[in-house]
Motif scaffolding. Structure first.
Motif: not given
Ligand SMILES: *Cc1c(COP(=O)(O)O)cnc(C)c1O
Length: 368
Positions: A228, A225, A97
């Motif tokens: 997940k 990331t 993010n």
């Molecule tokens: C969960 C998610 C993220 C990852 O967020 P982080 O900040 O890496 O925890 C990014 N994009 C999408 C679409 C997600 O669902």
């Protein structure tokens, strides 16, 4: 309390709706006076971190008095080696993010447009609108991204496009051919972010690997990331992959120590733990099948998903009472009305026993 300063907050900020996180387990247990609640609301790994990552993170705590390595040298080198890119192409973020926000701050301002799909990840409108740029939301097709329509939506003012592959909360994905056609149509002055947060889970034939497109499309940024499949959501670490020139721009915008030392160490260790990742992916694909089969038995429609969650049509115009009923039975899922999906709930894939508990609770709530 009212204060004159509030009215001077940026227009983009005043117009925002804050991101709604999943309810924490402890808070709900206090509220309802029950225990043993399960949370299937934030697409977290039900296996948690691997042992190697945990051990490395714990060890890094001993040095907590020191600032982290602001360049993330070791992790970048390890990622570069594993992914077949150079370290200069990697940007580390406080979660992926963070990268999404760095990109928005680098290219968006009032008058600029950012294109993304209907039902796409909630962070895209957030990071767009805060800059004062215009969000251009393109209607979905069969819940997924309509890449043709998205290419049509690109104008002279477009600076940025977000594509989530697979998308959250729909679990839909775009294929390699459609993606190439899209990238061929988009002018090079427009930055395209390919958000691959769920990349590790997807085993579908025809699912594109964004990395293979980087050399051909210099305007492409791929984000991934550790939150997940690698089970490190609480540590906040993710990364962007791009040309070295784009990485250099992002590096100017980021805060000097945007990634903490525990996250750096745990992430690096997790890259060597292929067995844990494999387990995580296997538990997920079995769980997805279990949830889909369960929906079938209950006569419920769902959006076919390749990620670690499933969006289920409750068969009601308003899914909120179903969400509440599940809560009272100790199961936290995610309502997705804020994604223009008022009939659906999104459930993250849990352990087999958790999925079974969710399905049993759902059957009760829906009185099937
Ligand atoms: C969960 C998610 C993220 C990852 O967020 P982080 O900040 O890496 O925890 C990014 N994009 C999408 C679409 C997600 O669902």
């Amino acid at each position: 309390m009212s204060c004159d300063c509030l009215g001077w907050a940026l227009e983009g900020v005043r117009g925002l709706h804050p991101y709604q996180p999943g309810k924490p387990v402890e808070e709900l247990e206090r509220e309802l006076g029950i225990t043993g609640i399960i949370k299937l609301a934030s697409n977290e790994s039900p296996l948690g971190p691997g042992e190697a990552a945990l051990a490395a993170g714990r060890q890094a705590l001993d040095d907590a008095a020191r600032y982290p390595d602001g360049s993330g040298f070791r992790l970048k080198a390890r990622l570069a080696e594993q992914l077949g890119v150079t370290a200069q192409q990697v940007t580390l973020g406080n979660g992926s993010n963070d990268i999404l926000e760095l990109v928005a701050r680098t290219w968006l301002q009032p008058g600029a447009e950012c294109v993304f799909a209907e039902h796409a990840f909630a962070v895209y409108p957030l990071v767009t609108r805060v800059t004062g740029a215009q969000a251009v939301v393109v209607p979905a097709r069969d819940w997924g991204h309509d890449l043709e329509a998205m290419a049509d939506a690109v104008t002279e003012a477009t600076r940025l496009v977000f594509i989530a592959n697979p998308n959250n909360p729909t679990g839909t994905w775009v294929g390699a051919d459609a993606l190439r056609t899209f990238l061929d149509r988009v002018p090079e002055r427009v930055v395209v972010v390919l958000d691959e947060a769920y990349f590790e889970y997807v085993r579908e034939a025809g699912y594109p690997d964004g990395l293979e497109l980087l050399s051909r499309y210099p305007n492409l940024i791929v984000t991934r990331t550790f939150s997940k499949a690698r089970g490190l959501a609480g540590l906040r670490i993710g990364y962007g992959l791009s040309s070295p020139e784009i990485a250099d721009l992002l590096n100017r915008v980021r805060q000097p120590f945007n990634v903490n030392s525990v996250a750096l160490a745990a992430a690096e260790a997790s890259l060597d733990d292929a067995a844990h990742l494999e387990r995580s992916v296997r538990v997920n694909s079995e769980g997805l099948r279990q949830l889909a089969d369960g929906c079938g038995r209950l006569g419920l429609e769902y959006i076919p998903s390749v990620a670690n969650f499933l969006s289920i049509d409750t068969g009601r115009d308003d899914a909120m009472p179903v969400y509440d009923g599940l809560l009272r039975r100790g199961v936290i899922v995610r309502p997705v009305a804020n994604y223009a999906m008022p009939r659906h709930i999104r459930v993250s894939v849990g352990l087999e026993s958790e999925n079974a508990r969710f399905l049993a609770a759902l059957e009760e709530v829906l009185d099937r």
